[in-house]
Design an enzyme around this catalytic site. Structure first.
Site, short mmCIF file in Angstrom:
data_model
loop_
_atom_site.label_atom_id
_atom_site.label_comp_id
_atom_site.label_asym_id
_atom_site.label_seq_id
_atom_site.Cartn_x
_atom_site.Cartn_y
_atom_site.Cartn_z
N LYS A 80 39.21 111.58 67.91
CA LYS A 80 37.57 111.71 67.92
C LYS A 80 37.00 112.83 66.27
O LYS A 80 37.31 114.15 65.36
CB LYS A 80 37.42 113.35 68.81
CG LYS A 80 35.38 113.34 69.12
CD LYS A 80 36.17 114.74 70.20
CE LYS A 80 34.63 115.21 69.97
NZ LYS A 80 34.22 116.35 71.69
N SER A 156 32.25 115.43 75.14
CA SER A 156 31.59 115.15 73.88
C SER A 156 32.27 113.97 73.71
O SER A 156 31.94 113.09 72.49
CB SER A 156 30.82 116.27 73.00
OG SER A 156 32.19 116.87 73.34
N SER A 180 34.16 118.45 77.79
CA SER A 180 34.34 116.90 77.56
C SER A 180 35.34 116.07 76.78
O SER A 180 35.16 114.93 76.51
CB SER A 180 33.88 117.67 75.87
OG SER A 180 32.59 117.84 75.72
#
Length: 469
Positions: A80, A156, A180
């Protein structure tokens, strides 16, 4: 070569040992899949094909000599774009971050992957600074659901979830400050674990403080245990990191659930309205846990919704992460992020400490709850994926993403391990997740119970093809 994208990391490694395929073949397949899915789902901010192929060649040579570097030698992985990765800009979904930085350091979890020979194929999308439960940003646009591109992938860590679900590498590192890794895992039909806080070191420290965790996003629980055996070790750069675990997480997977005391809370005591299809799928999975020998009791933890305290901590963190930006840079921000930063900057120290008090009391109550129960089971999400590009579902009446994530953010406040396990789909084929929560430091129990659901056929691996392909 396409079939290699459908394999778990454990199966890829077994094939390397037996000479069935090579790290170079697996990396080429993952890169081809990433390039194929990118126009439709927008899972990546950057693919690093040249570097990945070179890493794969080096891994292949090590396997040829019978000298693999570590537990993940030659496995394609993604990271990420919140976590630092040496040689690759970490822009955090923001146009306010200068890509011409010194990008010469790995985050602890990324460093452990590198030490174990993993192959880095790309950085995945995130909302700006990871601030919300869906994945879109002014920098990289909208990330879409693997099962239906008109729907959100969640966030996220939405890019990581979409990449894993569609076979662009079996392992990904995500971050979780309020759900997330679990939110997009539920929406995309993969497995994800938010470990106990400090189990996976984090550096630089998150502006969201001790709400923020780093965790594995994988095709099944066994791969997550393998990844935790790599990343779940202390790093001197994180003063809050825990000491090394007692033993490998992979060793504890086969224990099953027989004799475990499981609390099943379908709606947190009626506080949450849950979509009927979600409620059915989760209940059926819980019934299977009982058939496997768990002692299941339908009961609720002593929770009152801590959303206002969470907002105080979360919005203050957002204000802190953007504090250094000038007026021009602030104009570049996601409007929703800009709005919560203004609110966060207005909290007083006393208001912040009052939120900490709420958090500590919540942790105390959950600690007492786990004196009686080994595991808590809830839905991960009360709904399935909604329209892409929106922070909240249309017509929901919610103002912020926390309105539709009531099962996830409380366990960031308590720092407990929590995982999302895919246990079915609704009538539109959209995945449904079940959440497993254990007491702090009992990540092993979460992984063990999740693995039992996979072994029993209740949980399923992510999709292997993008919608329409």
């Amino acid at each position: 070569m396409t079939e290699l994208t459908e394999l778990t990391a454990a199966r890829l490694l077994d094939g390397y040992r037996k000479g069935e395929w090579s790290p170079l073949e697996a990396t080429r397949a993952a890169l081809e899949r990433a390039e194929a899915i990118q126009p439709e789902v927008n899972a990546f901010v950057r693919l690093t094909a040249e570097e990945a192929l070179e890493q794969a060649r080096e891994s292949e040579e090590r396997w040829r000599r019978g000298e693999p570097r570590g537990l993940l030698d030659g496995v394609p992985v993604t990271v990420k774009d919140i976590l630092l990765q040496r040689g690759a800009p970490t822009l955090r979904g923001s146009r306010a971050v200068d890509p011409a930085g010194r990008w010469d350091e790995d985050a602890p979890s990324v460093a452990r992957l590198r030490e174990h020979g993993a192959v880095f194929i790309g950085k995945t999308t995130t909302p700006e600074f990871g601030w919300k439960g869906v994945t879109d940003s002014p920098l990289s646009g909208i990330t879409r659901n693997p099962c239906d591109p008109s729907r959100t992938a969640g966030g996220s860590s939405g890019g990581s979830a979409a990449a894993v679900a569609l076979g662009a590498g079996p392992l990904s590192l995500g971050t979780d400050g309020g759900g997330s890794v679990r939110i997009p895992a539920s929406f995309c039909g993969i497995f994800a674990l938010k470990p106990t806080y400090g189990r996976v070191p984090l550096y630089p420290a998150s502006a969201f403080g001790t709400l923020a965790h780093v965790g594995p996003m994988t095709r099944d629980a066994a791969d997550a245990a393998l990844l935790m055996d790599v990343i779940g070790h202390p790093d001197s750069r994180d003063w809050s990191a825990l000491s090394a675990p007692a033993g490998p997480y992979t060793d504890g997977l086969a224990g099953g659930v027989r004799g475990l005391r499981v609390a099943y809370s379908p709606s947190l005591g009626g506080q949450v309205a849950v979509l009927p299809a979600v409620a059915r799928a989760v209940r059926q999975a819980v019934e299977r846990l009982a058939e496997l020998g768990a002692y299941v009791t339908e009961t609720d933890p002593d929770l009152t919704d801590p959303v206002e305290a969470f907002h105080t901590l979360w919005f203050s963190g957002a204000a802190r992460v953007t504090q250094h930006l000038g007026p021009h840079q602030r104009e570049l921000l996601d409007p929703g992020l800009r709005e919560i930063c203004v609110r966060g900057a207005r909290y007083s120290a006393l208001e912040y400490l009052a939120a900490v008090d709420v958090r500590m009391d919540l942790g105390r109550r959950m600690g007492r709850f786990h004196d009686t129960y080994d595991l808590l089971v809830t839905p991960t999400m009360p709904l399935t994926a909604f329209e892409a590009g929106a922070e909240v579902p249309k017509g929901s009446g919610h103002r912020r993403w926390t309105g539709w994530t009531p099962f996830t953010y409380p366990f960031n406040m308590t720092q407990q391990p929590a995982a999302s396990v895919p246990v079915g789909a609704d009538a539109d084929g959209l995945p449904i997740g079940l959440q497993l929560v254990a007491a702090r430091h009992r990540d092993d129990l979460v992984l063990r119970a999740a693995h039992a659901l996979y072994e029993a056929g209740v949980a399923s691996a992510g999709r292997s093809r993008p919608s329409g392909s």
